[in-house]
Design a protein around this motif. Sequence first.
Motif, mmCIF file in Angstrom:
data_model
loop_
_atom_site.group_PDB
_atom_site.id
_atom_site.type_symbol
_atom_site.label_atom_id
_atom_site.label_comp_id
_atom_site.label_asym_id
_atom_site.label_seq_id
_atom_site.Cartn_x
_atom_site.Cartn_y
_atom_site.Cartn_z
ATOM 1 N N LYS A 49 -0.223 -2.230 5.556
ATOM 2 C CA LYS A 49 -1.339 -3.090 4.880
ATOM 3 C C LYS A 49 -2.644 -2.697 5.142
ATOM 4 C CE LYS A 49 1.670 -6.351 3.193
ATOM 5 N NZ LYS A 49 1.728 -7.758 2.539
ATOM 6 N N LEU A 82 -10.219 -9.319 6.140
ATOM 7 C CA LEU A 82 -9.876 -9.858 5.127
ATOM 8 C C LEU A 82 -8.288 -8.897 5.026
ATOM 9 C CD1 LEU A 82 -12.348 -10.718 2.414
ATOM 10 C CD2 LEU A 82 -10.640 -12.271 3.692
ATOM 11 N N GLN A 83 -8.371 -7.577 5.647
ATOM 12 C CA GLN A 83 -7.248 -6.950 5.585
ATOM 13 C C GLN A 83 -6.391 -7.251 6.565
ATOM 14 O OE1 GLN A 83 -7.636 -2.515 5.356
ATOM 15 N NE2 GLN A 83 -9.728 -2.797 4.539
ATOM 16 N N SER A 86 -4.292 -10.308 5.384
ATOM 17 C CA SER A 86 -3.393 -9.946 4.597
ATOM 18 C C SER A 86 -1.887 -9.514 5.485
ATOM 19 C CB SER A 86 -3.738 -8.737 3.525
ATOM 20 O OG SER A 86 -3.646 -7.584 4.117
ATOM 21 N N ASN A 89 1.047 -12.829 7.645
ATOM 22 C CA ASN A 89 2.261 -13.371 6.959
ATOM 23 C C ASN A 89 3.455 -12.436 7.526
ATOM 24 O OD1 ASN A 89 1.490 -15.758 6.031
ATOM 25 N ND2 ASN A 89 0.962 -14.963 3.929
ATOM 26 N N ASP A 90 3.198 -10.988 7.350
ATOM 27 C CA ASP A 90 4.043 -10.329 7.732
ATOM 28 C C ASP A 90 4.437 -10.404 9.345
ATOM 29 O OD1 ASP A 90 4.464 -9.432 5.256
ATOM 30 O OD2 ASP A 90 2.971 -7.741 5.370
#
Length: 101
Positions: A49, A82-83, A86, A89-90
Amino acid sequence: MRHLILSISALAVLGACSGGDNKAIVKSCTAEGEAVETCTCIADAMEAKLDPDLFKRTAQAIGREKRDVESFVTSLPTEEQLQFASVVNDMFTCKLAPPKE
């Protein structure tokens, strides 16, 4: 033909570096008491990600320099934070161990 061989060699070197970054994060994570499977899951999620440069800097800061994850992430510019958002959740699906009391 020579260019093809040089290109393949360069890709192999880049792949080895990336694997080293992944391993550095896993090693740092397991040193904190998490299971290897959990840490591998987290490192893989980050690698998938995050921008490759950010992933490399993360491995350097967290894996090699042993910086605190939270302080490292909060020191980043907003777009890079912000990265990381992301990836959260993973990371939760990676089955983190309960906090030690």
